[in-house]
Design an enzyme around this catalytic site. Structure first.
Site, PDB file in Angstrom:
ATOM      1  N   GLY A 137     -12.710   3.617  -9.849  1.00  0.00           N
ATOM      2  CA  GLY A 137     -11.952   3.791  -8.619  1.00  0.00           C
ATOM      3  C   GLY A 137     -12.386   5.042  -7.894  1.00  0.00           C
ATOM      4  O   GLY A 137     -13.114   5.882  -8.442  1.00  0.00           O
ATOM      5  N   PRO A 138     -11.961   5.201  -6.656  1.00  0.00           N
ATOM      6  CA  PRO A 138     -12.348   6.378  -5.865  1.00  0.00           C
ATOM      7  C   PRO A 138     -11.753   7.653  -6.436  1.00  0.00           C
ATOM      8  O   PRO A 138     -10.853   7.612  -7.278  1.00  0.00           O
ATOM      9  CB  PRO A 138     -11.785   6.060  -4.475  1.00  0.00           C
ATOM     10  CG  PRO A 138     -10.732   5.034  -4.703  1.00  0.00           C
ATOM     11  CD  PRO A 138     -11.130   4.254  -5.902  1.00  0.00           C
ATOM     12  N   PRO A 139     -12.240   8.820  -5.994  1.00  0.00           N
ATOM     13  CA  PRO A 139     -11.724  10.092  -6.520  1.00  0.00           C
ATOM     14  C   PRO A 139     -10.242  10.267  -6.205  1.00  0.00           C
ATOM     15  O   PRO A 139      -9.771   9.885  -5.134  1.00  0.00           O
ATOM     16  CB  PRO A 139     -12.573  11.144  -5.785  1.00  0.00           C
ATOM     17  CG  PRO A 139     -13.784  10.417  -5.313  1.00  0.00           C
ATOM     18  CD  PRO A 139     -13.356   9.014  -5.055  1.00  0.00           C
ATOM     19  N   GLY A 140      -9.528  10.855  -7.163  1.00  0.00           N
ATOM     20  CA  GLY A 140      -8.146  11.241  -6.917  1.00  0.00           C
ATOM     21  C   GLY A 140      -7.105  10.169  -7.115  1.00  0.00           C
ATOM     22  O   GLY A 140      -5.939  10.391  -6.798  1.00  0.00           O
ATOM     23  N   VAL A 141      -7.480   8.992  -7.654  1.00  0.00           N
ATOM     24  CA  VAL A 141      -6.473   7.943  -7.829  1.00  0.00           C
ATOM     25  C   VAL A 141      -5.825   7.994  -9.214  1.00  0.00           C
ATOM     26  O   VAL A 141      -4.932   7.205  -9.495  1.00  0.00           O
ATOM     27  CB  VAL A 141      -7.079   6.540  -7.593  1.00  0.00           C
ATOM     28  CG1 VAL A 141      -7.543   6.394  -6.171  1.00  0.00           C
ATOM     29  CG2 VAL A 141      -8.230   6.261  -8.559  1.00  0.00           C
ATOM     30  N   GLY A 142      -6.268   8.906 -10.087  1.00  0.00           N
ATOM     31  CA  GLY A 142      -5.594   9.089 -11.372  1.00  0.00           C
ATOM     32  C   GLY A 142      -6.275   8.453 -12.557  1.00  0.00           C
ATOM     33  O   GLY A 142      -5.610   8.088 -13.524  1.00  0.00           O
ATOM     34  N   LYS A 143      -7.601   8.342 -12.529  1.00  0.00           N
ATOM     35  CA  LYS A 143      -8.308   7.710 -13.650  1.00  0.00           C
ATOM     36  C   LYS A 143      -8.194   8.566 -14.912  1.00  0.00           C
ATOM     37  O   LYS A 143      -7.805   8.083 -15.973  1.00  0.00           O
ATOM     38  CB  LYS A 143      -9.788   7.493 -13.288  1.00  0.00           C
ATOM     39  CG  LYS A 143     -10.000   6.585 -12.079  1.00  0.00           C
ATOM     40  CD  LYS A 143     -11.465   6.352 -11.807  1.00  0.00           C
ATOM     41  CE  LYS A 143     -12.184   7.629 -11.375  1.00  0.00           C
ATOM     42  NZ  LYS A 143     -11.677   8.169 -10.104  1.00  0.00           N
ATOM     43  N   THR A 144      -8.545   9.843 -14.803  1.00  0.00           N
ATOM     44  CA  THR A 144      -8.516  10.720 -15.977  1.00  0.00           C
ATOM     45  C   THR A 144      -7.094  10.936 -16.464  1.00  0.00           C
ATOM     46  O   THR A 144      -6.830  10.919 -17.673  1.00  0.00           O
ATOM     47  CB  THR A 144      -9.175  12.069 -15.646  1.00  0.00           C
ATOM     48  OG1 THR A 144     -10.496  11.838 -15.138  1.00  0.00           O
ATOM     49  CG2 THR A 144      -9.272  12.937 -16.883  1.00  0.00           C
ATOM     50  N   SER A 199     -19.893  -7.365   5.926  1.00  0.00           N
ATOM     51  CA  SER A 199     -18.624  -7.905   6.417  1.00  0.00           C
ATOM     52  C   SER A 199     -18.433  -7.757   7.921  1.00  0.00           C
ATOM     53  O   SER A 199     -17.443  -8.241   8.466  1.00  0.00           O
ATOM     54  CB  SER A 199     -17.455  -7.229   5.685  1.00  0.00           C
ATOM     55  OG  SER A 199     -17.405  -5.849   5.988  1.00  0.00           O
ATOM     56  N   LYS A 226      -8.479  -3.108   4.189  1.00  0.00           N
ATOM     57  CA  LYS A 226      -8.783  -3.435   5.585  1.00  0.00           C
ATOM     58  C   LYS A 226      -7.523  -3.822   6.355  1.00  0.00           C
ATOM     59  O   LYS A 226      -7.340  -3.429   7.517  1.00  0.00           O
ATOM     60  CB  LYS A 226      -9.811  -4.567   5.633  1.00  0.00           C
ATOM     61  CG  LYS A 226     -11.203  -4.148   5.160  1.00  0.00           C
ATOM     62  CD  LYS A 226     -12.178  -5.313   5.175  1.00  0.00           C
ATOM     63  CE  LYS A 226     -13.565  -4.870   4.726  1.00  0.00           C
ATOM     64  NZ  LYS A 226     -14.536  -5.975   4.701  1.00  0.00           N
TER      65      LYS A 226
END
Length: 821
Positions: free
Chosen positions: A368-375, A693, A736
């Site tokens: 996922g993108p940075p800052g979404v809480g993966k770690t 797209s 989108k």
């Protein structure tokens, strides 16, 4: 005591009534005296009743399962011993110590119907005495053999008192002799119960004799073992004494640093350490080398460090883990808002591990993108499972030795980061978070991603071979979770070993909730403010999200909130009033954060020719994408600008080829492109753009410019185009549609094959949008252009060119023509 009870005591054939007390792992035999500690309330009541109403007599019977606190009739044996209470002592903790004397065997029915007064605090039962068979003359040989065996057992087992042996040796009756010996044998209570139920004295004594012979054999073996251990201890003590003398001699000679003492210490540690046999043998070989090396040699230090590493690793040391799904769900929900699908997948994985009770399974990869809480999500999983959390950042790692370690031939060699981390946490089953796995690179020192192929393969990581250790290490108990921003740079073989869980960017509504529930309280506390000092309105938070951040996660949002808190703290300190309350609204937000940093795409103010609104996906979320097309006299050149990638440039060419192939449909000459130049531009030229797209957006913009018909400014679209005009599905529909909702778009054209993806879009977003599903460009143009559908595709005659007619429709604005909003 009732009259019936007194008569019953004298009538052995009909049975008599007595209080019943159940025993745990104890079998009472006739003519034996046994002290017991009694704590159960029902047992204490039974003893008190026996003393007051039954002449101190009580029926003692063993439980079938000692763990039961309140056994039922079916949980007790049918044969027990009528016993007499000799002495009772009440203890301070409420329990009592009772001295019982066994009188004779007795039997009860063992059913619920046999219990008298079932509602009383203790059970009473009717028991029948088991008459003892008289001894026969031929029992004398068995009695004599038993006496001889008991004498031999007494010589081996010193715990058996001499007075007890003398008392038992005076018995000549087979039944009494068997009952006297049984309490002193170390056998299971079930075996003792079997002997209690044997009515024949001779048969019972024969079984006791067999048990006695077995005990003699065991006791003899114990004696030999103790003797051998004692001799070994004496030998060890002698060696210790000599070693101490050697140390004293070294000390007198001024040589206090004994190199052998260090090796002895290592050997002692090895003896206590649990590890695989391969590791133990290797450590012993290295220690033998140490004994033969002078401590001053460089090789001595290398070998010593290697042995230390072997001894410090947690080979078989596992931390107690508990998988509680409800607790795990609570922890994940408390630490992370939203992310329902990733959290549900993690809970499913934990549920499977709880059922199979092993870890061998897929390696999870959070993308996922940075800052979404993966770690932080990985950290919450560690917390939920009770494992140690180990984070290993792989960003910028380009040396294979970081994973596998260096070979011992190199100066300063060390194991890889994985082995080092296991040594640090001192457990062999932590949760390993391999962070930024997509940021690894390759150079002449090797490919670290290839080294991870073994680590992240459940079929191979039980024999992970670190170059420094040069032996297999079992990583199968480690819970691996990896994180990445993108899968593009991760090799396919490595992707194949992991189960991908995608974490989408947060929606504005989710960010607003996270800001109020998590970020704001955290920053208020971190800046020394009270909750009453600062209030931020919902509109202000939404303005921070839209105008001061551009991200999929919430890192920058937290920074901006921290900036507001700093400004608030300054004002509170300057005012000298700790009770001061500051309210941040959309109107005064600029006083705290300054001018706006970003602007999100919004729909055009008016419907214009050649200007079409598309939808784009970025790592920071969805965005409105404006496509402009201009025509000018020329020679058929096509110019495409706006820092477009190869895929988007090819989409523009495909759209133009589609228009040329169907020029007659639009009332255009087949060679119309030879007299004009077409310029397609996507604004914000400094921002790279790519992807397929925007195909129908490019096509619609070109048709609008060629026909001179404006594109509705309240319509946005997304979809890939083919040369035949088909509209293919796209990705990122959720983000989108959020961008369209934020940009006040009224209608969105979406590929029909993406209809299934609407399930993932929140209802609050869909509520304000009209979603139109399309399969072909023929369905797109009537929805997007400000003209009737018949006007675009209805006329095909050369006498009335569509070009002129559609321009007239657009200029006149007929009653049936859609109007721009």
């Amino acid at each position: 005591m009732t009259d019936t009870g007194r008569e019953g005591l004298q009538n052995r054939e009909e049975g008599f009534e007595l209080p019943l007390m159940s025993l745990r792992e104890v079998v009472m035999f006739p003519r034996s005296i046994v002290p017991l500690f009694v704590g159960r309330e029902a047992s204490i009541k039974a003893i008190e009743s026996a003393i007051s109403d039954y002449g101190k007599k009580i029926f003692l019977v063993a439980q079938r399962e000692p763990e039961l606190e309140k056994p039922g009739p079916e949980d007790l044996f049918e044969v027990g011993t009528v016993s007499k209470i000799l002495q009772l002592l009440r203890l301070p903790d409420g329990t009592i110590k009772v001295l019982f004397e066994g009188l004779y065997r007795a039997r009860w029915d063992g059913t619920a119907d046999a219990i008298i007064g079932a509602d009383d605090a203790y059970p009473r039962v009717r028991v029948t005495r088991i008459e003892q068979e008289s001894s026969e003359d031929d029992d004398e040989a068995l009695v004599r053999a038993t006496h001889e065996a008991l004498d031999e057992y007494g010589k081996i087992n010193k715990k058996l008192a001499q007075e007890t042996l003398v008392a038992i040796s005076a018995l000549s009756d087979a039944a009494r002799l068997a009952d006297a010996i049984m309490p002193h044998l170390k056998v299971d209570y079930r075996r003792k119960q079997e002997l209690l139920e044997v009515e024949s004295g001779a048969e019972r004594l024969e079984k006791v004799y067999e048990l006695l012979q077995g005990e003699i054999a065991v006791a003899s073996l114990e004696k030999r073992i103790k003797s051998r251990v004692k001799n070994q201890m004496e030998r060890n003590q002698r060696e210790y004494y000599l070693n101490e003398q050697i140390k004293a001699i070294h000390k007198e000679m001024g040589r206090e640093d004994d190199p052998q003492a260090e090796v002895n210490e290592l050997e002692a540690r090895l003896a206590e350490k649990s590890m695989p046999e391969e590791a133990r043998e290797k450590a012993l070989r290295e220690m033998k080398k140490l004994r033969q090396m002078p401590p001053s040699s460089a090789e001595y230090t290398v070998v010593r460090n290697y042995v230390d590493w072997i001894l410090d690793l947690p080979w078989n040391t596992l931390k107690e883990t508990e998988i509680d799904i409800d607790n795990a769900r609570s922890i994940l929900d408390a630490d992370h808002y939203g992310l329902e699908k990733p959290k549900e997948r993690i809970l499913e994985y934990l549920a499977v591990q709880k059922l199979v009770n092993r870890l061998k399974g897929p390696i999870l990869c959070l993308v996922g993108p940075p800052g979404v809480g993966k770690t932080s999500l990985a950290k919450s999983v560690a917390k939920a499972t009770g494992r140690e959390f180990v984070r290993l950042s792989l960003g910028g790692v380009r040396d294979e030795a970081e994973i596998r370690g260096h070979r011992r031939t190199y100066v300063g060699a060390l194991p890889g980061k994985i082995i080092q981390s296991l040594k640090r946490v001192k457990h062999n089953n932590p949760l390993f978070c391999l962070d930024e796995i997509d940021k690894m690179s390759t150079d002449f020192r090797g490919d670290p991603s290839s080294a991870l192929l073994e680590v992240l393969d459940p079929e191979q990581n039980s024999t992970f071979n670190d170059h420094y250790l040069d032996m297999d290490y079992d990583l199968s108990q480690v819970f691996f979770i990896t994180t990445a921003n993108s899968l593009h740079s991760i090799p396919l073989p490595l992707q194949d070993r992991m189960e991908i869980i995608r974490l989408p960017g947060y929606l504005e509504t989710e960010k607003r909730r996270i800001a109020h529930d998590f970020l704001l309280p955290k920053q208020v506390e971190a800046h020394g403010l009270a909750a009453s000092n600062l209030r931020i309105s919902d509109n202000a938070v939404l303005e921070i999200i839209r105008s001061y951040t551009r991200e999929a996660g919430v890192r920058n949002l937290e920074r901006e909130i921290a900036s507001v808190c700093r400004k608030a703290a300054m004002q509170v300190v300057e005012a000298g009033d700790k009770e001061k309350t500051l309210t941040v609204s959309r109107q005064n937000l600029g006083n705290f954060l300054g001018v706006k940093k970003y602007r999100h795409g919004e729909r055009e103010d008016t419907s214009q020719v050649g200007v079409c609104t598309g939808l784009a996906w970025t790592e920071m979320g969805g965005e409105l994408l404006v496509v402009e097309t201009a025509l000018m006299p020329g020679s058929g050149r096509v110019e495409i600008t706006g820092k477009l990638g190869d895929v988007m440039t090819e989409s523009a060419k495909a759209a133009l080829s589609y228009l040329r192939s169907r020029s007659d449909l639009f009332g255009l000459r087949p060679d119309f492109h030879k007299e004009i130049d077409i310029h397609v531009h996507v604004p914000e030229g400094a921002t790279p753009k790519d992807g397929p797209s925007a195909g129908i957006t490019l096509a619609t913009s070109m048709v609008s410019a060629l026909l001179g018909i404006p594109v509705r400014n309240d319509v946005a679209m997304t979809g890939e185009i083919t040369l035949r005009g088909r509209v293919l599905p796209i990705g990122g529909l959720r983000e989108k549609l959020l961008a369209a909702h934020r940009g006040q778009i009224g209608k969105v054209l979406v590929p029909r094959e993406n209809e299934k993806d609407l399930k993932e879009v929140p209802g609050e977003i869909l509520k304000g949008l009209e979603i139109v599903f399309v399969d072909h460009v023929d369905e797109v143009l009537p929805q997007a252009l400000m003209a009737q559908a018949e006007s675009i595709f209805g006329g095909r005659t050369q006498s009335t060119p569509l070009y002129a007619k559609l321009r007239k429709d657009a200029q006149d604005g007929g009653a049936t023509m859609p109007t721009a909003q």
